[in-house]
Write an enzyme that holds these catalytic residues in place. Structure first.
Site, PDB file in Angstrom:
ATOM      1  N   HIS A 109      31.662  45.060  33.016  1.00 13.53           N
ATOM      2  CA  HIS A 109      32.240  44.241  32.026  1.00 13.53           C
ATOM      3  C   HIS A 109      30.810  43.814  31.311  1.00 13.53           C
ATOM      4  O   HIS A 109      29.620  43.930  31.711  1.00 13.53           O
ATOM      5  CB  HIS A 109      32.710  42.641  32.594  1.00 13.53           C
ATOM      6  CG  HIS A 109      33.855  42.935  33.449  1.00 13.53           C
ATOM      7  ND1 HIS A 109      34.153  42.373  34.568  1.00 13.53           N
ATOM      8  CD2 HIS A 109      34.775  44.044  33.649  1.00 13.53           C
ATOM      9  CE1 HIS A 109      35.101  42.767  35.208  1.00 13.53           C
ATOM     10  NE2 HIS A 109      35.571  43.768  34.516  1.00 13.53           N
ATOM     11  N   HIS A 175      45.105  43.301  44.419  1.00  9.11           N
ATOM     12  CA  HIS A 175      44.251  43.875  43.239  1.00  9.11           C
ATOM     13  C   HIS A 175      45.170  45.250  43.092  1.00  9.11           C
ATOM     14  O   HIS A 175      45.407  45.995  44.228  1.00  9.11           O
ATOM     15  CB  HIS A 175      42.847  44.419  43.802  1.00  9.11           C
ATOM     16  CG  HIS A 175      41.936  44.861  42.736  1.00  9.11           C
ATOM     17  ND1 HIS A 175      42.334  46.229  42.153  1.00  9.11           N
ATOM     18  CD2 HIS A 175      41.099  44.290  41.692  1.00  9.11           C
ATOM     19  CE1 HIS A 175      41.605  46.650  41.217  1.00  9.11           C
ATOM     20  NE2 HIS A 175      40.988  45.649  40.672  1.00  9.11           N
TER      21      HIS A 175
END
Length: 426
Positions: A109, A175
């Site tokens: 990110h 997840h």
């Protein structure tokens, strides 16, 4: 009669009304309304005083001058205003003179802005402590520690590798391909190189039958992550469980694997639900921070897929106020039909993996089998260019879904698609 359901959206909420005759069910974690006797700080402090599989952090810190605390970035709901001060105090209790670096595990990110740091950690901590953004794209920042089970080199940020003591904080949630977040993920992909992460997230690894929500054993992606954490000598973790209000309801400290697994086991007992199959499934990405961009949204989508009947319509509600979330992701999502994209990705060797293709892979797989209506702040032209159906509101999306599946179609609603683990029926 109508049933009213609250859906998290950005930092707000959307109220949806569904006719009771259409409502197949609402999936929420079984213990979502459980109350806890301790306040959040006390829960964390108790965990710090009773670590699993290690000595207390204050003992580990004795004689360690160069200490690194790895924390999560702006895309994660870690309550660092509570947890980070307690971690710092515990370290300084063992070694008041320790030099502490707080490394923000961005993975692939972008780095956090100063305003985002202030919002996450508080202005007092940001002004007093040494915060550093990880950068996966600067090859000079990494040290090679060995070879991972996938065959990838294990390249980890030198800030971590040069530390005398490595500590990580995070939170555990389902997840969609690593099984659970938290624990070892702080190191990998949190502080790993782009090339290293790409191979771990290859099409082959993503397509593995054990690379799914709620599974650690036999999960090749988890195996890489845990191996990397051990190579990087991650000595102590603080992981928390959160309720729907993003409040701490449990905390686990200690050994990277043992403490993490204890938290995962508890979460599975709390968040595991049986699927309610329906013709229309409505899901969200849990609101802010995980619905900031579309790149994160396969997480909420994965729960909906477990409840979707053949040919179902899925309504994905996510604000996406930060756009799509990645240049590669944005480009790839518009480069062909879902089948063309999937074929191209599956034919890509692990070492040629393109960053962010794993989310394209999961969306393409879903779009091949289901019509997905996206409710977001994204422009209609962009939504349609990626193969989704567009709706300006959830109500409009539901009317479109009824037009496709019939006015008597059954609807399953998952208010927070990230917070539940929908169990596969054997």
């Amino acid at each position: 009669m109508v049933s009213k359901v609250i859906l998290p959206y950005a930092k707000s909420q959307i109220e949806l009304e569904v006719d009771s005759v259409n409502l197949a069910g609402i999936l929420v974690p079984p213990e979502i309304h459980k109350t806890y006797a301790c306040d959040q700080e006390s829960l964390v402090q108790k965990a710090l005083e009773n670590p699993i599989g290690t000595k207390r952090l204050c003992s580990l810190a004795q004689g360690k001058q160069n200490v690194v605390i790895i924390t999560s970035d702006h895309t994660r709901a870690v309550p660092s205003k509570i947890t980070l001060p307690l971690l710092l105090a515990e370290i300084r209790k063992g070694n008041p003179t320790a030099k502490i670096t707080v490394l923000i595990a961005t993975g692939l990110h972008r780095g956090m802005t100063k305003d985002e740091m202030t919002d996450r950690f508080g202005s007092d901590l940001v002004s007093k402590e040494n915060f550093v953004n990880h950068n996966a794209y600067d090859k000079s920042l990494f040290k090679e520690l060995g070879t991972l089970p996938s065959g990838s080199k294990c390249e980890i940020n030198k800030i971590v590798c040069n530390a005398d003591l490595v500590v990580a904080e995070g939170f555990i949630e389902p997840h969609f391909f690593a099984g659970f977040s938290g624990g070892r993920k702080s190191i990998f992909p949190g502080t790993a190189s782009q090339a290293c992460v790409n191979i771990n997230h290859s099409a082959k690894a993503i397509a593995h039958p054990n690379s799914i929500t709620g599974v650690l054993d036999g999960n090749p992606i988890h195996n890489d992550m845990l191996t990397a954490a051990k190579m990087a000598k991650l000595a102590f973790i603080l992981n928390v469980l959160l309720n729907e209000k993003k409040e701490i309801v449990d905390a686990y400290c200690g050994d990277t694997d043992l403490a993490h697994r204890a938290g995962c086991t508890q979460l599975l007992s709390q968040a595991g639900v049986e699927p309610i199959k329906a013709d229309i499934v409505i899901t969200t990405n849990g609101g802010y921070p995980l619905d900031q961009n579309l790149y994160q949204c396969p997480k909420g989508l994965s729960s909906a897929l477990m409840c979707a009947k053949k040919g179902a319509v899925i309504i994905l509600v996510a604000a996406c106020e930060d756009g799509l979330g990645g240049e590669n992701f944005e480009k790839m999502m518009q480069e062909g039909s879902p089948q063309e994209l999937l074929d191209r990705i599956l034919n890509t060797p692990p070492e040629k993996t393109i960053s962010e293709q794993w989310c394209v892979q999961r969306f393409a797989e879903a779009l091949i089998h289901y019509r997905i209506i996206l409710v977001s702040s994204l422009k209609e032209s962009l939504v349609k260019a990626m193969g989704f159906l567009y709706a300006p509101t959830v109500e409009n999306a539901l009317q479109q879904a009824y037009a496709i599946k019939g006015q008597t179609a059954q609807v399953t609603i998952i208010p927070d698609g990230v917070s539940v683990i929908v169990k596969e029926k054997k």
